[in-house]
Design a protein around this motif. Structure first.
Motif, PDB file in Angstrom:
ATOM      1  N   PHE A 298       0.835  -1.195   0.000  1.00 52.46           N
ATOM      2  CA  PHE A 298       0.000   0.000   0.000  1.00 52.46           C
ATOM      3  C   PHE A 298       0.875   1.251   0.000  1.00 52.46           C
ATOM      4  O   PHE A 298       0.736   2.133   0.847  1.00 52.46           O
ATOM      5  CB  PHE A 298      -0.925  -0.010   1.226  1.00 52.46           C
TER       6      PHE A 298
ATOM      7  N   LEU B 229      -1.238   3.663  -4.618  1.00 51.83           N
ATOM      8  CA  LEU B 229      -2.400   4.533  -4.458  1.00 51.83           C
ATOM      9  C   LEU B 229      -2.555   5.472  -5.647  1.00 51.83           C
ATOM     10  O   LEU B 229      -3.674   5.731  -6.110  1.00 51.83           O
ATOM     11  CB  LEU B 229      -2.274   5.341  -3.161  1.00 51.83           C
TER      12      LEU B 229
ATOM     13  N   ALA C 193      -4.025   3.624  -8.527  1.00 54.08           N
ATOM     14  CA  ALA C 193      -5.459   3.388  -8.361  1.00 54.08           C
ATOM     15  C   ALA C 193      -6.273   4.663  -8.409  1.00 54.08           C
ATOM     16  O   ALA C 193      -7.513   4.604  -8.357  1.00 54.08           O
ATOM     17  CB  ALA C 193      -5.717   2.662  -7.039  1.00 54.08           C
TER      18      ALA C 193
ATOM     19  N   LEU D 131      -7.656  -2.070  -4.589  1.00 55.46           N
ATOM     20  CA  LEU D 131      -6.601  -1.312  -5.266  1.00 55.46           C
ATOM     21  C   LEU D 131      -6.268  -1.909  -6.619  1.00 55.46           C
ATOM     22  O   LEU D 131      -6.099  -1.181  -7.616  1.00 55.46           O
ATOM     23  CB  LEU D 131      -5.344  -1.264  -4.390  1.00 55.46           C
TER      24      LEU D 131
ATOM     25  N   THR E 267      -6.857  -0.034 -10.104  1.00 55.07           N
ATOM     26  CA  THR E 267      -5.699   0.180 -10.968  1.00 55.07           C
ATOM     27  C   THR E 267      -5.930  -0.398 -12.351  1.00 55.07           C
ATOM     28  O   THR E 267      -5.621   0.237 -13.364  1.00 55.07           O
ATOM     29  CB  THR E 267      -4.449  -0.448 -10.325  1.00 55.07           C
TER      30      THR E 267
END
Length: 315
Positions: free
Chosen positions: A73, A78, A81, A129, A133
């Motif tokens: 993460f 991030l 995504a 995620l 993505t």
């Protein structure tokens, strides 16, 4: 003991409802504070207890894992995504969800169910995620041929490459507009646009956009008609997209079969938990049931990985 757990669960639910009523639905003041109306005083010193607690938690996590947020993460995941939040904030969100789900699982099934449900939250976060993505990359790839046509028209009209990117920002939706804004903004502060484009191609996993960056870089070094090069690259990308569509159509049946086979045991378990909790609860309390659950999870993960490698066609 069971009655104590039920009373504790009801008290927690009432406390959460009271917190929602006090924080979310509290009446707003009719007067606006002078501090809020003054320009330059953007920081409100009178923060709520919940805001202070969440800020302290995010700061503690950020000091522990750093600005990048670990391996799964991290900031790159991030950004890929499309989530505009810090890794520490996302980790705190996952931890809060794990605590809430684990508490509900403890009241419903006991300690083992609480642990399993709490561990399921990070897995769900990782899956979300990955799905976001993948969807964002697919949208970016779909918008790329239209972008090349727009850039080609702007270049033929006499605009520079950066001016063509700037005008294309207004014509495209996210994620293309967000990535083009990154190129233009970083170029304004003195960074090489080609480097930014290479990073975007890597983050979006787009070999076609890498070709676009290479074409612009070569044109800057040797010159030539960049608009014509964009047209040729766009034609190649459209042909590749057509072939990818044909391959995806041929592999659609295998993908649907894989999704059904993976979702079937999970769906049956959830259905039995709703219809007859006592019957399915034996799996979570008896030692043989626990061993079978672990074995089933291992086999399900192995089969999912095997099917995902089988239906993933590279060309």
């Amino acid at each position: 003991m069971q009655q104590l757990l039920v009373v504790g669960g009801i008290a927690s639910a009432l406390g959460a409802l009271l917190l929602v009523l006090l924080v979310v639905f509290r009446p707003a003041s009719a007067d606006v504070s002078l501090k809020r109306r003054r320009q330059g005083n953007m920081i409100d010193t009178e923060r709520s207890l919940l805001t202070k607690f969440s800020g302290a938690a995010v700061g503690a996590v950020e000091r522990g894992v750093g600005n990048q947020g670990g391996r799964l993460f991290n900031r790159a995941a991030l950004q890929g995504a499309g989530l505009k939040m810090a890794p520490a904030e996302f980790l705190v969100l996952l931890f809060s969800g794990a605590v809430v789900v684990g508490s509900l699982g403890f009241v419903a099934t006991g300690p083992l169910g609480a642990v399993l449900l709490a561990l399921l939250v990070p897995v769900i976060g990782w899956v979300v995620l990955r799905l976001r993505t993948s969807k964002r990359r697919s949208s970016f790839q779909t918008q790329l041929p239209d972008l090349l046509m727009t850039l080609s028209g702007s270049l033929r009209a006499g605009h520079s490459v950066m001016r063509a990117f700037d005008s294309a920002i207004q014509e495209f939706e996210a994620p293309m507009s967000e990535e083009l804004s990154r190129i233009v903004n970083e170029a304004r502060v003195g960074r090489d646009p080609e480097s930014t484009m290479m990073e975007i191609a890597q983050r979006m996993d787009s070999e076609d956009f890498f070709w676009v960056a290479e074409a612009i870089l070569i044109n800057r070094e040797v010159g030539g008609d960049l608009a014509q090069v964009m047209d040729q690259v766009g034609e190649t990308i459209r042909e590749r997209a057509q072939i990818k569509g044909q391959v995806s159509a041929l592999a659609a049946e295998g993908k649907i079969s894989a999704y059904i086979l993976v979702a079937l045991p999970i769906g049956v378990t959830l259905l039995l938990a709703l219809v007859n909790p006592t019957y399915i609860g034996t799996l979570f309390t008896h030692p043989v049931g626990i061993v079978l659950l672990i074995l089933a999870a291992i086999m399900l993960c192995t089969g999912s990985f095997w099917m995902s490698r089988t239906i993933q066609i590279k060309f």
